[in-house]
Write a protein that holds these residues in place. Structure first.
Motif, PDB file in Angstrom:
ATOM      1  N   GLN A  82      48.081  40.309  39.966  1.00 34.06           N
ATOM      2  CA  GLN A  82      49.192  41.153  40.373  1.00 34.06           C
ATOM      3  C   GLN A  82      48.841  41.863  41.687  1.00 34.06           C
ATOM      4  O   GLN A  82      47.796  42.477  41.785  1.00 34.06           O
ATOM      5  CB  GLN A  82      49.472  42.182  39.261  1.00 34.06           C
ATOM      6  CG  GLN A  82      50.592  43.148  39.561  1.00 34.06           C
ATOM      7  CD  GLN A  82      51.959  42.488  39.486  1.00 34.06           C
ATOM      8  OE1 GLN A  82      52.215  41.697  38.598  1.00 34.06           O
ATOM      9  NE2 GLN A  82      52.825  42.807  40.419  1.00 34.06           N
ATOM     10  N   ASP A  83      49.693  41.718  42.672  1.00 33.00           N
ATOM     11  CA  ASP A  83      49.574  42.441  43.946  1.00 33.00           C
ATOM     12  C   ASP A  83      48.575  41.780  44.922  1.00 33.00           C
ATOM     13  O   ASP A  83      47.732  40.979  44.543  1.00 33.00           O
ATOM     14  CB  ASP A  83      49.196  43.910  43.731  1.00 33.00           C
ATOM     15  CG  ASP A  83      49.820  44.807  44.808  1.00 33.00           C
ATOM     16  OD1 ASP A  83      50.510  44.268  45.693  1.00 33.00           O
ATOM     17  OD2 ASP A  83      49.599  46.028  44.749  1.00 33.00           O
ATOM     18  N   GLN A  84      48.692  42.218  46.169  1.00 33.47           N
ATOM     19  CA  GLN A  84      47.982  41.566  47.277  1.00 33.47           C
ATOM     20  C   GLN A  84      46.455  41.729  47.212  1.00 33.47           C
ATOM     21  O   GLN A  84      45.719  40.752  47.341  1.00 33.47           O
ATOM     22  CB  GLN A  84      48.497  42.124  48.598  1.00 33.47           C
ATOM     23  CG  GLN A  84      48.037  41.367  49.818  1.00 33.47           C
ATOM     24  CD  GLN A  84      48.690  41.918  51.074  1.00 33.47           C
ATOM     25  OE1 GLN A  84      49.001  43.093  51.144  1.00 33.47           O
ATOM     26  NE2 GLN A  84      48.902  41.082  52.054  1.00 33.47           N
ATOM     27  N   SER A  85      45.995  42.956  47.015  1.00 34.22           N
ATOM     28  CA  SER A  85      44.541  43.195  47.068  1.00 34.22           C
ATOM     29  C   SER A  85      43.790  42.483  45.945  1.00 34.22           C
ATOM     30  O   SER A  85      42.775  41.815  46.212  1.00 34.22           O
ATOM     31  CB  SER A  85      44.244  44.696  47.043  1.00 34.22           C
ATOM     32  OG  SER A  85      44.884  45.306  48.128  1.00 34.22           O
ATOM     33  N   PRO A  86      44.247  42.595  44.692  1.00 37.19           N
ATOM     34  CA  PRO A  86      43.544  41.844  43.638  1.00 37.19           C
ATOM     35  C   PRO A  86      43.573  40.331  43.885  1.00 37.19           C
ATOM     36  O   PRO A  86      42.565  39.642  43.660  1.00 37.19           O
ATOM     37  CB  PRO A  86      44.334  42.190  42.367  1.00 37.19           C
ATOM     38  CG  PRO A  86      45.010  43.465  42.668  1.00 37.19           C
ATOM     39  CD  PRO A  86      45.314  43.438  44.126  1.00 37.19           C
ATOM     40  N   LEU A 139      47.647  37.480  32.083  1.00 32.23           N
ATOM     41  CA  LEU A 139      46.367  38.047  32.530  1.00 32.23           C
ATOM     42  C   LEU A 139      45.455  38.365  31.352  1.00 32.23           C
ATOM     43  O   LEU A 139      44.265  38.039  31.365  1.00 32.23           O
ATOM     44  CB  LEU A 139      46.619  39.329  33.327  1.00 32.23           C
ATOM     45  CG  LEU A 139      46.865  39.186  34.817  1.00 32.23           C
ATOM     46  CD1 LEU A 139      47.187  40.537  35.436  1.00 32.23           C
ATOM     47  CD2 LEU A 139      45.632  38.607  35.497  1.00 32.23           C
ATOM     48  N   SER A 145      42.462  49.226  48.027  1.00 30.94           N
ATOM     49  CA  SER A 145      43.354  48.358  48.810  1.00 30.94           C
ATOM     50  C   SER A 145      43.206  48.640  50.297  1.00 30.94           C
ATOM     51  O   SER A 145      43.166  47.720  51.123  1.00 30.94           O
ATOM     52  CB  SER A 145      44.812  48.579  48.402  1.00 30.94           C
ATOM     53  OG  SER A 145      45.026  48.069  47.131  1.00 30.94           O
ATOM     54  N   LEU A 177      40.025  47.150  51.626  1.00 32.87           N
ATOM     55  CA  LEU A 177      40.150  45.700  51.815  1.00 32.87           C
ATOM     56  C   LEU A 177      40.960  45.400  53.080  1.00 32.87           C
ATOM     57  O   LEU A 177      40.624  44.506  53.855  1.00 32.87           O
ATOM     58  CB  LEU A 177      40.826  45.067  50.595  1.00 32.87           C
ATOM     59  CG  LEU A 177      40.783  43.554  50.536  1.00 32.87           C
ATOM     60  CD1 LEU A 177      39.345  43.067  50.374  1.00 32.87           C
ATOM     61  CD2 LEU A 177      41.624  43.019  49.396  1.00 32.87           C
ATOM     62  N   LEU A 194      43.716  38.798  46.748  1.00 32.87           N
ATOM     63  CA  LEU A 194      42.810  38.497  47.859  1.00 32.87           C
ATOM     64  C   LEU A 194      41.350  38.581  47.403  1.00 32.87           C
ATOM     65  O   LEU A 194      40.535  37.709  47.720  1.00 32.87           O
ATOM     66  CB  LEU A 194      43.078  39.511  48.978  1.00 32.87           C
ATOM     67  CG  LEU A 194      42.767  39.103  50.398  1.00 32.87           C
ATOM     68  CD1 LEU A 194      43.224  37.697  50.688  1.00 32.87           C
ATOM     69  CD2 LEU A 194      43.445  40.079  51.352  1.00 32.87           C
ATOM     70  N   TYR A 199      43.034  52.739  43.100  1.00 36.02           N
ATOM     71  CA  TYR A 199      43.677  51.491  43.538  1.00 36.02           C
ATOM     72  C   TYR A 199      44.020  51.520  45.030  1.00 36.02           C
ATOM     73  O   TYR A 199      43.673  50.604  45.782  1.00 36.02           O
ATOM     74  CB  TYR A 199      44.934  51.219  42.712  1.00 36.02           C
ATOM     75  CG  TYR A 199      45.585  49.919  43.091  1.00 36.02           C
ATOM     76  CD1 TYR A 199      45.064  48.706  42.651  1.00 36.02           C
ATOM     77  CD2 TYR A 199      46.698  49.891  43.930  1.00 36.02           C
ATOM     78  CE1 TYR A 199      45.626  47.503  43.020  1.00 36.02           C
ATOM     79  CE2 TYR A 199      47.272  48.694  44.314  1.00 36.02           C
ATOM     80  CZ  TYR A 199      46.727  47.506  43.846  1.00 36.02           C
ATOM     81  OH  TYR A 199      47.284  46.319  44.229  1.00 36.02           O
TER      82      TYR A 199
END
Lengths: 215, 253
Positions: free
Chosen positions: B131-135, A58, A116, A119, B137, A112
């Protein structure tokens, strides 16, 4: 090591590990049980190392965007680097004090998690538009789906029972007698497909786990 | 009993694989979704747009018994799609939140470009990890709005991202191919995609792409096994009506 031997070695290791895991799942052999537990710990360690590699990836990708001033992306990459540094610092401080950093937890829970959840909430609108597309009665199959869907919606919505007491009963029938057997059929066929896929993988006939391009 | 059934299943697969290898004619199924992949890549070539490819959330790891195999099946098909993209000069962008799949994806795509005689076509910048679902998406949605890919291929272990990505793809008018073995996401994929691989079709698709007779033989074995399971269900249903638990007791041994 030649490419051929490397490939054979991967399949050999995968086959041996799979054999140990399958045997210990079905049979109680103390020596193999210990080995299986050890293998699971190794898998966990490799997985954690992969997370580290992911973080490096990343940083590398976003640094490149910043360096090359990629149009429309570099500003997000810069913001990512700032946030990454902050979270890394907070995490390391928490690690050094032996307990979780309060600021780290606060940022995680209030930034965070909130983002989330936001979303996730948007999914509702996407489901509406997907349902609209699925429930258009363009042919007899779609019409049956529409009728079933209306009954299920009215069975779940409180207003359904107020309109007619039969809605929860018929909707419940669709849910239990219609949906459950269909889903179980999918589950059974999925399990059979997985068995065949696993067998092909053990024989080295599947390219997915080796990272080889499909033939 | 479970071990015995597993051994019988493996023996059946092996039998048909050997038969096919020896030249016996095997009539295996074909999947419209697999046949549509060249069309999806061709569309991207005509429009001069990229192909979006993802294997879903997959619970963020290959080390998940339910989703790991689905991710691997998706990566198997990724090799085929990447080769087609390389052949047609189409850019393919792969998105994943599964960190331990990255080396496999990189190797698969690199090999695909190499096999097409186009090693310089491979660029790690086209593999996007979040990393992870929300990022994952959010990045995918942003990419779809910015790049407007001509085709959207979603094959793997999906969760709620299936409906979001499917609808986002519909909004930009992308041709969509989806597939998953997660029953809870199948309705969304069927509703939003032009072609769908349902449950075991996801695992079988790579066998059809490979086209090797012995690999196709395992599909035949799988079909035979389905009839066995159907017969067991029928017998179990009749015995159940007669309040006879013999079959249940045998299977529970």
């Amino acid at each position: 090591m030649s490419e051929v031997y490397k490939r054979e070695l991967v399949f050999l290791v995968a086959g041996l590990v799979a054999a140990v895991m399958i045997v210990t799942y079905f049979l109680d052999i103390p020596v193999l049980n210990g080995l299986a537990q050890q293998l699971q710990v190794w898998a966990l360690i490799i997985q954690l190392m992969a997370i580290g590699l992911g973080a490096i990836n990343l940083v590398r990708v976003n640094y490149r965007h910043m360096q090359q001033k990629t149009e429309g992306l570099w500003i997000f990459s810069a913001w990512f680097m700032v946030l990454f540094a902050i979270m890394l610092l907070l995490g390391l401080v928490g690690l050094s004090t032996g307990s979780e950093n309060a600021i780290y937890s606060w940022v995680f829970a209030n930034v965070y998690t909130s983002l989330s959840s936001t979303l996730y909430a948007i999914t509702g609108f996407y489901i509406f538009s997907a349902a609209y597309r699925a429930f258009r009665a363009r042919n007899i199959d779609a019409a049956i789906l529409l009728i079933g869907g209306v009954f299920v919606i009215l069975a779940n919505a409180p207003v359904g029972a107020v309109i007619w007491k039969g809605f929860p009963i018929i909707g419940g029938w669709f849910n239990i007698s219609g949906q459950v057997p269909a889903m179980r059929t999918f589950t059974i066929t999925g399990a059979l497909g997985l068995l065949a896929y696993g067998f092909r993988t053990l024989l080295g006939k599947e390219s997915g786990f080796y990272g080889e391009a499909g033939q | 009993m479970a071990l015995l059934l597993l051994v019988i299943s493996f023996a059946l697969f092996y039998f048909y694989m050997v038969r096919a290898k020896k030249g016996a004619e095997i009539s295996a199924r074909t999947f419209p979704a697999v046949a549509a992949i060249p069309e999806a890549v061709g569309r991207a070539a005509e429009m001069g747009k990229p192909v979006y490819y993802t294997t879903g959330l997959g619970m963020g790891t290959l080390n998940n018994p339910l989703n790991g195999p689905q991710t691997l099946a998706g990566i198997s098909i990724l090799g085929h799609v990447t080769r087609l993209c390389s052949r047609n000069g189409v850019r393919i962008d792969y998105f994943t939140p599964i960190v331990d799949s990255l080396p496999l994806v990189e190797e698969t795509m690199r090999t695909a470009y190499l096999m097409e005689g186009n090693p310089e076509g491979f660029d790690t910048n086209h593999i996007h990890f979040q990393q992870d679902q929300s990022p994952y998406l959010t990045a995918s949605l942003g990419y779809m709005q910015r790049e407007r890919p001509a085709s959207n291929i979603m094959l793997g272990g999906f969760y709620y991202e299936s409906v979001v990505l499917g609808e986002a793809g519909n909004t930009i008018g992308a041709m969509q191919i989806g597939g998953s073995a997660n029953t809870h996401q199948l309705p969304f994929l069927v509703a939003t995609c032009d072609y769908t691989l349902i449950m075991e079709e996801l695992y079988a698709a790579s066998a059809e792409i490979a086209g090797d007779p012995d690999v196709l033989g395992s599909l035949k074995g799988e079909d035979i096994l389905k009839f066995v399971v159907l017969a067991l269900l029928g017998v179990g249903f009749l015995l159940g009506l007669a309040n006879n638990a013999t079959l249940i007791n045998i299977l529970r041994m």
